[in-house]
Design an enzyme around this catalytic site. Structure first.
Site, mmCIF file in Angstrom:
data_model
loop_
_atom_site.group_PDB
_atom_site.id
_atom_site.type_symbol
_atom_site.label_atom_id
_atom_site.label_comp_id
_atom_site.label_asym_id
_atom_site.label_seq_id
_atom_site.Cartn_x
_atom_site.Cartn_y
_atom_site.Cartn_z
ATOM 1 N N CYS A 204 0.838 -1.201 0.000
ATOM 2 C CA CYS A 204 0.000 0.000 0.000
ATOM 3 C C CYS A 204 0.874 1.252 0.000
ATOM 4 O O CYS A 204 1.728 1.413 0.872
ATOM 5 C CB CYS A 204 -0.889 -0.007 1.241
ATOM 6 S SG CYS A 204 -1.827 1.521 1.452
ATOM 7 N N CYS A 207 0.288 3.270 3.461
ATOM 8 C CA CYS A 207 0.777 2.824 4.779
ATOM 9 C C CYS A 207 1.809 1.702 4.726
ATOM 10 O O CYS A 207 2.364 1.331 5.755
ATOM 11 C CB CYS A 207 -0.406 2.380 5.647
ATOM 12 S SG CYS A 207 -1.024 0.721 5.231
ATOM 13 N N CYS A 220 -6.305 -1.943 0.633
ATOM 14 C CA CYS A 220 -5.351 -2.244 1.694
ATOM 15 C C CYS A 220 -6.125 -2.712 2.909
ATOM 16 O O CYS A 220 -6.994 -1.988 3.411
ATOM 17 C CB CYS A 220 -4.535 -1.001 2.035
ATOM 18 S SG CYS A 220 -3.494 -1.238 3.504
ATOM 19 N N CYS A 223 -5.112 -0.078 6.161
ATOM 20 C CA CYS A 223 -5.525 1.327 6.363
ATOM 21 C C CYS A 223 -6.814 1.679 5.618
ATOM 22 O O CYS A 223 -7.319 2.787 5.740
ATOM 23 C CB CYS A 223 -4.414 2.280 5.954
ATOM 24 S SG CYS A 223 -4.210 2.449 4.163
ATOM 25 N N ASP A 341 21.389 0.405 -16.135
ATOM 26 C CA ASP A 341 21.237 -0.812 -15.334
ATOM 27 C C ASP A 341 20.310 -1.775 -16.073
ATOM 28 O O ASP A 341 19.152 -1.459 -16.329
ATOM 29 C CB ASP A 341 20.639 -0.402 -13.978
ATOM 30 C CG ASP A 341 20.427 -1.575 -13.031
ATOM 31 O OD1 ASP A 341 20.420 -2.730 -13.490
ATOM 32 O OD2 ASP A 341 20.242 -1.318 -11.827
#
Length: 415
Positions: A204, A207, A220, A223, A341
């Protein structure tokens, strides 16, 4: 537009000088064979007048488009749609940082609309400068690992930068990072555009809790942050508008991702009063976007050119290609514009290419070869596109390349 001849209202002498100098620098760059010159032209202009971007936009209704994938195509589709109600200026070739955007707007003195693709990192700053009427946010996923911060931090920058914006934000309800970023804006139109790549959205953003994903929904459990109810919905080959009417999406561009781009573009067009039917009909005219999806003839063979810059993009592209035994050429570079990368190659499920004869080229062909070896795929490493086309079995060849590799291929095939 009357009263706006020569750009954003009457430009100051300094702004006019900046525009003229920028155009001259761009012309010199083009003459030297260094591309379109839009970036160098914009840099010169901004040096002479740091506020030029805002000045050039004052007479325009501006739409900003930002995302990890699909920015350039969606920008083009929105530009086509808004063209139904007035002249449009756009950075159609994807020069999407402030210099390139300034350069594009400097060429649009008689336009009514500005449809602007913006690199994710620059969105908040450009939105501050140009006071957009609408902002389209499509998705956020990992990309250029050496350059872009982790996706959660990008979402945080968007959330802070767009907080309290007066723009209508048109955002993808299926991408938790986008929803979290857009939720700070007072006026959001949610579009159910889908999200095939989910690996950047399991925790999430609000949170850090674990995201639950029953079916197409998400929330979520810790929360209560959850998917908002969308007012526009992509449903197969149709987009449902806020009144529940279904409008057919007829595109020449392939794949589900482009239908999602069209659904978002229709929602943006509606903000400017262009009806979905008109918007979607105009989008049908787009056959290719900056070379993407073009079918070209090279050495007597048909090649379809497909761009895939990051794991989410590769996943979408695999769903577009013709079934086996269609030959596939893969080309990967790791230059500055790609991100240096290449560890992202391990995030891509190349087993989806099983059954295809695969040919590998590009600066980082050996990195890609190791990845394909581990995936137990049959492939050949080649020195050039010419060699690939000579070795490939009959039939149209699908060519998938990341950003600079795609530009290399376009130069070779003369596209």
């Amino acid at each position: 537009m009357s009263g706006h001849v020569g750009g954003a209202g009457p430009l100051s002498p300094r702004a006019k000088l900046a525009v003229t100098a920028g155009k001259a620098a761009a012309a010199v760059s083009r003459a030297a064979g260094r591309g379109s010159g839009s970036v160098i032209g914009g840099r010169v202009a901004l040096k002479l007048d740091p506020d030029l971007l805002g000045r050039l936009a004052t007479h325009l209704d501006v739409v900003l488009v930002s995302a990890t994938n699909g920015k350039t195509t969606t920008t083009r589709l929105i530009a086509e749609a808004l063209g139904a109600s007035g002249p449009v200026v756009s950075n159609a070739l994807g020069a999407n940082m402030p210099a390139g955007i300034t350069s594009a707007l400097a060429g649009g003195s008689d336009a009514k609309y500005g449809v602007i693709e913006v690199d994710e990192k620059y969105l908040a700053g450009v939105a501050r400068d140009v006071t957009p009427k609408a902002i389209a946010l499509l998705n956020l996923s990992r990309d250029q690992l050496d350059r872009a911060a982790e996706t959660r931090m990008l979402a945080e920058k968007w959330r802070e930068g767009l907080s309290g914006t007066k723009a209508v934000v048109i955002a993808n309800a299926d991408d938790p990072l986008v929803v979290w970023a857009a939720s700070s804006s007072p006026n959001v139109v949610w579009v159910a555009a889908g999200q095939e790549w989910k690996d950047d959205a399991w925790s999430c953003p609000a949170c850090g809790g674990v995201m639950q994903r029953p079916g197409d929904d998400w929330f979520c459990g810790e929360c209560g942050f959850r998917r908002p109810a969308p007012s526009w919905v992509l449903n197969g080959d149709y987009v449902l508008d806020p009144h529940g009417s279904a409008w057919p999406i007829h595109l020449q561009l392939p794949g589900r991702a482009n239908k999602a781009n069209a659904a978002t573009s229709a929602a943006v067009a509606a903000v400017f009063g262009v009806p979905p039917q008109v918007a979607l009909e105009r989008m049908y005219q787009v056959q290719a976007v900056a070379g993407r999806y073009d079918v070209v003839t090279f050495q007597g063979r048909e090649l379809r050119l497909l761009l895939a810059k990051n794991p989410a993009g590769w996943l979408e592209t695999f769903s577009l290609i013709d079934p086996p035994p269609t030959p596939v050429v893969l080309s990967v570079n790791a230059r500055g514009a790609d991100g240096t990368d290449t560890s992202w190659l391990w995030d891509v499920d190349y087993t989806r290419l099983a059954g295809h004869p695969i040919f590998v080229i590009g600066d980082r062909k050996l990195d890609l070869a190791v990845r394909l070896e581990v995936a137990n795929l049959n492939f050949r490493v080649c020195e050039s596109l010419e060699e690939c086309t000579q070795l490939a079995p009959p039939g149209r060849i699908e060519l998938i390349a990341n950003y600079t590799a795609f530009q290399d291929v376009r130069r070779v095939v003369g596209n």
